[in-house]
Design an enzyme around this catalytic site. Structure first.
Site, PDB file in Angstrom:
ATOM      1  N   SER A   9     -13.320   3.596  -9.939  1.00 25.15           N
ATOM      2  CA  SER A   9     -12.923   4.488 -11.043  1.00 25.15           C
ATOM      3  C   SER A   9     -12.056   3.744 -12.057  1.00 25.15           C
ATOM      4  O   SER A   9     -12.250   3.883 -13.265  1.00 25.15           O
ATOM      5  CB  SER A   9     -12.209   5.734 -10.510  1.00 25.15           C
ATOM      6  OG  SER A   9     -11.084   5.366  -9.761  1.00 25.15           O
ATOM      7  N   ASP A  55      -4.180   0.581  -9.530  1.00 26.62           N
ATOM      8  CA  ASP A  55      -5.598   0.270  -9.720  1.00 26.62           C
ATOM      9  C   ASP A  55      -5.887  -0.120 -11.166  1.00 26.62           C
ATOM     10  O   ASP A  55      -6.608  -1.079 -11.443  1.00 26.62           O
ATOM     11  CB  ASP A  55      -6.472   1.475  -9.353  1.00 26.62           C
ATOM     12  CG  ASP A  55      -6.236   1.946  -7.938  1.00 26.62           C
ATOM     13  OD1 ASP A  55      -5.586   1.204  -7.181  1.00 26.62           O
ATOM     14  OD2 ASP A  55      -6.693   3.034  -7.586  1.00 26.62           O
ATOM     15  N   GLU A  84       0.847  -1.211   0.000  1.00 28.17           N
ATOM     16  CA  GLU A  84       0.000   0.000   0.000  1.00 28.17           C
ATOM     17  C   GLU A  84       0.867   1.240   0.000  1.00 28.17           C
ATOM     18  O   GLU A  84       1.861   1.301   0.742  1.00 28.17           O
ATOM     19  CB  GLU A  84      -0.884  -0.032   1.246  1.00 28.17           C
ATOM     20  CG  GLU A  84      -2.258   0.514   1.045  1.00 28.17           C
ATOM     21  CD  GLU A  84      -3.099  -0.312   0.074  1.00 28.17           C
ATOM     22  OE1 GLU A  84      -3.161   0.056  -1.112  1.00 28.17           O
ATOM     23  OE2 GLU A  84      -3.690  -1.307   0.505  1.00 28.17           O
ATOM     24  N   GLY A 109     -16.399   4.443  -3.473  1.00 28.40           N
ATOM     25  CA  GLY A 109     -15.916   5.161  -2.286  1.00 28.40           C
ATOM     26  C   GLY A 109     -15.442   4.271  -1.154  1.00 28.40           C
ATOM     27  O   GLY A 109     -15.269   4.741  -0.037  1.00 28.40           O
ATOM     28  N   SER A 156     -25.325   6.663 -16.745  1.00 31.66           N
ATOM     29  CA  SER A 156     -24.972   5.715 -15.691  1.00 31.66           C
ATOM     30  C   SER A 156     -26.259   5.159 -15.100  1.00 31.66           C
ATOM     31  O   SER A 156     -27.048   5.903 -14.507  1.00 31.66           O
ATOM     32  CB  SER A 156     -24.171   6.409 -14.583  1.00 31.66           C
ATOM     33  OG  SER A 156     -24.225   5.615 -13.414  1.00 31.66           O
ATOM     34  N   LEU A 158     -12.205   0.191  -3.457  1.00 31.49           N
ATOM     35  CA  LEU A 158     -12.109  -0.964  -4.361  1.00 31.49           C
ATOM     36  C   LEU A 158     -11.950  -0.521  -5.820  1.00 31.49           C
ATOM     37  O   LEU A 158     -12.126  -1.311  -6.737  1.00 31.49           O
ATOM     38  CB  LEU A 158     -13.336  -1.878  -4.226  1.00 31.49           C
ATOM     39  CG  LEU A 158     -13.604  -2.494  -2.860  1.00 31.49           C
ATOM     40  CD1 LEU A 158     -14.632  -3.617  -2.988  1.00 31.49           C
ATOM     41  CD2 LEU A 158     -12.348  -3.026  -2.204  1.00 31.49           C
ATOM     42  N   GLU A 168      -7.500   9.171 -15.380  1.00 28.85           N
ATOM     43  CA  GLU A 168      -7.789   9.502 -13.963  1.00 28.85           C
ATOM     44  C   GLU A 168      -7.033  10.765 -13.545  1.00 28.85           C
ATOM     45  O   GLU A 168      -7.570  11.637 -12.880  1.00 28.85           O
ATOM     46  CB  GLU A 168      -7.373   8.309 -13.087  1.00 28.85           C
ATOM     47  CG  GLU A 168      -7.580   8.527 -11.618  1.00 28.85           C
ATOM     48  CD  GLU A 168      -8.637   7.617 -11.024  1.00 28.85           C
ATOM     49  OE1 GLU A 168      -9.027   6.621 -11.656  1.00 28.85           O
ATOM     50  OE2 GLU A 168      -9.070   7.926  -9.906  1.00 28.85           O
ATOM     51  N   THR A 188       2.780   2.107  -2.260  1.00 27.77           N
ATOM     52  CA  THR A 188       4.071   1.786  -2.880  1.00 27.77           C
ATOM     53  C   THR A 188       4.064   2.107  -4.375  1.00 27.77           C
ATOM     54  O   THR A 188       5.126   2.275  -4.958  1.00 27.77           O
ATOM     55  CB  THR A 188       4.404   0.288  -2.699  1.00 27.77           C
ATOM     56  OG1 THR A 188       3.258  -0.468  -3.086  1.00 27.77           O
ATOM     57  CG2 THR A 188       4.774  -0.041  -1.275  1.00 27.77           C
TER      58      THR A 188
END
Ligand code: NG1
Length: 366
Positions: free
Chosen positions: A118, A162, A27, A112, A61, A115, A150, A29
């Site tokens: 986005s 991600d 994390e 949010g 959406s 996970l 992003e 990293t």
């Protein structure tokens, strides 16, 4: 709420999906050129596309029941449309002509909770564009474009984890990622183990500003140590001469990279759990990105039968915890931990993975 049939007036021309991700280890990293071990979520985002034929872009959406329309020479308002527009513009910048499109989005990736909903949206959009327009784009390049969407369009200064995870990971393996070389490979999960992910119910309010602050601290620590990035420090002793808080920030990153490399060697589930616990302690005390609710949730998870270890997952400051459990014990351990956690007033912790049966049946977005 519009279905694809009503939105497209028939079938779409392309249809693709992509998962979110849960990071097991590694994390904070990725923006230090380091290592990480995410897995894909069972929840996915679906994107369907067709040429609009009316000279305008139309994004819908179904999860938000929100509609965005804009002309090709203007832009989508900030929101879910920014991620999609970013992907379209960056594909155009690669020399691909993108006609005005209708884009339909649906997701059951929790938004949010850390996970990466986005990244799932970006990767699913790029996959659908690749399918519709039949251009060459390998999965690593796709992840790089998704990350740029992003950063440049949603204005989140993120690392590459991600998007690499959404593009290349699967549910049954960990994806080892080297954020510098983008070398990656699937590795087996510890034998006879499964994961649970439990949302603390605390929204990640400070995540943006503190995230940028941590990035700046890491860059300063690298400068002081004379390295390109903290990934280049392999001996934790080297950070000991740094002033505070840089010493602790750098110590987290350097030790976290070592934990990932150890886990990648194929350790037992017990040892993997210890590495997760050590990661949480380091994120809490050295990196200071935890909050009391996440600390408590991890403690409660660790206290359950069959739990090898637990840590916060994602950027921190709220969001979810991930735990490694003996196969078959995950759901019960999560329920027992949540029964305690939710006793306090106003707490709304809930299980995100494994996806509870009733949510699966309704294909409910969480
Ligand atoms: P999440 O938890 O999805 O916000 C963020 C970054 C990652 C990584 C992790 C910490 C974004 C979109 N992603 O993840 O690149 O740095 O924090 O490991 O900000």
């Amino acid at each position: 709420m519009l279905t694809t049939d009503s939105f497209f007036g028939g079938a779409p021309e392309a249809n693709a999906s992509a998962p979110g991700r849960v990071n097991l280890l590694g994390e904070h990293t990725d923006y230090n050129d380091g290592f990480m071990l995410p897995v894909a979520t069972p929840q996915r985002t679906t994107v369907a596309l067709a040429r609009s034929g009316d000279g305008h872009f139309h994004f819908y959406s179904s999860t938000l029941d929100a509609h965005v329309t804009f002309a090709p020479d203007s832009s989508a308002p900030q929101g879910f449309g920014s991620y999609i527009e970013g992907c379209i513009r960056l594909v155009e910048a690669e020399g691909v002509q993108v006609p005005p499109l209708r884009v339909w989005v649906s997701t059951d990736v929790p938004v949010g909770s850390g996970l990466s909903s986005s990244a799932a949206l970006e990767v699913a959009t790029l996959r659908a564009l690749r399918q519709l327009l039949a251009f060459e784009l390998d999965d690593v390049k796709l992840a790089r474009i998704a990350q740029r969407a992003e950063i440049e369009y949603a204005r989140v200064n993120c690392g590459i984890m991600d998007q690499m995870a959404s593009s290349l990971a699967d549910e049954g393996h960990m994806l080892f990622i080297d954020a510098r070389s983008l070398e990656h490979r699937l590795a087996p999960l510890p034998a006879d183990a499964e994961i649970i992910v439990v949302d603390s119910g605390v929204a990640r309010k400070l995540a943006g500003s503190k995230y940028n602050e941590r990035r700046a601290e890491c860059e300063e620590a690298s400068r002081k140590l004379g390295v390109q990035a903290l990934r280049d420090v392999t001996d934790p002793q080297r950070v000991e001469g740094l002033p505070e808080p840089l010493r602790r920030r750098a110590r987290h990153v350097v030790t976290e990279d070592l934990r990932v490399l150890e886990a990648l060697e194929g350790v037992s589930a017990e040892r993997f759990g210890q590495l997760m616990n050590a990661s949480h302690t380091s994120l809490r005390d050295d990196y200071e990105v935890s909050i009391p609710e996440l600390d408590e949730l991890c403690e409660l998870l660790r206290a359950q039968d069959g739990v090898y270890g637990a840590r916060l997952t994602g950027a921190g400051f709220g969001g979810a915890c991930v735990a490694l459990c003996r196969a078959g014990s995950a759901a019960r351990a999560a329920e027992a931990a949540l029964a305690q956690y939710n006793k306090k007033d106003g707490r709304q912790g809930r299980i995100l993975i494994p996806v509870p049966a009733e949510r699966k049946e309704n294909n409910e977005s969480v």
